[in-house]
Design a protein around this motif. Structure first.
Motif, mmCIF file in Angstrom:
data_model
loop_
_atom_site.group_PDB
_atom_site.id
_atom_site.type_symbol
_atom_site.label_atom_id
_atom_site.label_comp_id
_atom_site.label_asym_id
_atom_site.label_seq_id
_atom_site.Cartn_x
_atom_site.Cartn_y
_atom_site.Cartn_z
ATOM 1 N N THR A 45 -33.800 11.155 17.351
ATOM 2 C CA THR A 45 -32.976 9.984 17.654
ATOM 3 C C THR A 45 -33.150 9.563 19.111
ATOM 4 O O THR A 45 -33.234 8.372 19.420
ATOM 5 C CB THR A 45 -31.491 10.286 17.334
ATOM 6 O OG1 THR A 45 -31.394 10.575 15.947
ATOM 7 C CG2 THR A 45 -30.593 9.098 17.654
ATOM 8 N N GLU A 83 -28.833 5.729 12.781
ATOM 9 C CA GLU A 83 -28.418 6.920 12.039
ATOM 10 C C GLU A 83 -27.067 6.657 11.344
ATOM 11 O O GLU A 83 -26.884 7.003 10.192
ATOM 12 C CB GLU A 83 -28.296 8.078 13.033
ATOM 13 C CG GLU A 83 -28.675 9.412 12.494
ATOM 14 C CD GLU A 83 -28.827 10.465 13.604
ATOM 15 O OE1 GLU A 83 -28.528 10.180 14.784
ATOM 16 O OE2 GLU A 83 -29.230 11.579 13.268
ATOM 17 N N ASP A 159 -33.839 5.461 11.324
ATOM 18 C CA ASP A 159 -33.388 6.793 11.745
ATOM 19 C C ASP A 159 -32.662 7.449 10.569
ATOM 20 O O ASP A 159 -31.567 7.046 10.219
ATOM 21 C CB ASP A 159 -32.477 6.689 12.976
ATOM 22 C CG ASP A 159 -32.345 8.027 13.699
ATOM 23 O OD1 ASP A 159 -32.879 9.035 13.189
ATOM 24 O OD2 ASP A 159 -31.711 8.058 14.777
HETATM 25 MG MG LIG Z 1 -30.989 12.150 14.916
#
Ligand SMILES: [Mg+2]
Ligand SMILES: Nc1ncnc2c1ncn2[C@@H]1O[C@H](COP(=O)(O)OP(=O)(O)OP(=O)(O)O)[C@@H](O)[C@H]1O
Length: 287
Positions: A45, A83, A159
């Motif tokens: 990330t 995410e 992500d």
């Molecule tokens: Mg991550």
């Protein structure tokens, strides 16, 4: 299409410093699906945020095509699925897309058209007018993907697109990634789910503790390392059965299966496949 060279990034939390990226270099080619693979906390990330200009980094360089990643033009050709979904749950799916389209300064006509197109693309044509808070996790991921695609980006950054999805949700997301690739988009996705890498990625980098410890082609690695495959059959009389088979014996097994009327459920690389390669490489680096 994306060139990352020697990126170093430290986080400061209180007096502690965390070296999240320790000189990461990798290249994503135009039109490919590239997997950024690694365990929790590896730096996936963080690398994506550096690439998108959402966080600063101390050293290194990131280029999108010929452009530095910080140039506005580099940002306008990039779409991002974070995410954690960033959608308004008290709006409908369609309203979310229209809102983000207005932030992109799209005119009303175009944004209505684009929104309808995207709802259809991600399979939310019917659910588009329901409030997002009534959406399942899979629908949530798909509406965020639609949002990331609003400006028809050349590069799509995902992500953990499959995290928390049920098998059907996973299949739908895999399908969407394949469709985007067919449309000629370049895709960079992070994941820690190895079968997802096998299912959609052309190439991948294994990232561990802030370093790229392996970069390669999925097919190449499987070809080089897979010693056998695990084939799952459904047999009428005895139910599910797993068979370990060498590549060269596969066709013979299928012939037998056809004669007996077995149904093939799945074929996956067994020992020596990606999963084991990752485990071995990570273990090596732990020492
Ligand atoms: Mg991550
Ligand atoms: N905002 C932050 N402040 C301080 N440390 C951070 C911050 N964000 C991430 N880190 C640390 O940086 C390292 C890399 O985290 P990152 O979120 O990039 O990993 P990841 O590979 O995406 O993991 P996951 O699979 O869990 O999503 C971890 O040690 C994490 O604790």
């Amino acid at each position: 299409m994306i060139t990352i060279t020697g990126v170093r990034k430290k986080y400061r939390s209180g007096r502690k410093k965390i070296e999240a990226l320790k000189g990461v270099s990798l290249t994503v080619k135009k039109g490919e699906v590239f997997g950024l693979v690694g365990p929790n906390g590896a730096g996936k990330t963080t690398l994506i945020k550096c690439l998108l200009g959402l966080t600063e980094f101390e050293k290194g360089k990131i280029q999108i095509g010929e452009l530095d990643h910080k140039e506005t033009r580099a940002k306008t050709i990039t779409g991002y699925l974070p995410e954690e979904a960033r959608v308004y749950t008290n709006l409908t799916g369609r309203e979310n897309l229209l809102l983000f389209a207005s932030l992109l300064k799209m005119d009303a006509n175009k944004s209505r058209k684009r929104t309808a197109e995207l709802l259809e693309f991600v399979g939310l044509k019917e659910a588009g007018d329901s409030l997002v808070r009534t959406y399942s996790k899979g629908m949530m991921q798909r509406i965020s993907l639609a949002q990331a695609l609003l400006n028809d980006p050349e590069i799509v950054i995902l992500d953990e697109p499959m995290s928390g999805l049920d098998p059907l949700g996973r299949i739908m997301m895999i399908d969407l990634i394949k469709k985007m690739k067919q449309e000629g988009k370049t895709i960079l996705m992070s994941t820690h789910i190895i079968p997802d890498v096998e299912a959609v990625c052309d190439r991948f980098a294994l990232i561990h503790k802030g370093k790229v410890i392996f970069e390669g082609g999925v097919a190449e690695v499987i070809k080089r390392h897979a010693e056998h495959y695990v084939v799952k059959f459904l047999k009428e009389d005895s139910g599910l059965e797993e068979v370990n088979v060498k590549a060269e014996e596969m066709w013979e097994l299928f012939e037998e299966g056809r004669a007996e009327g077995w149904k093939v459920i799945s074929v996956l690389p067994g020992r020596g496949g990606l999963q084991e390669l990752f485990k071995n490489i990570i273990e090596e680096h732990e020492q």
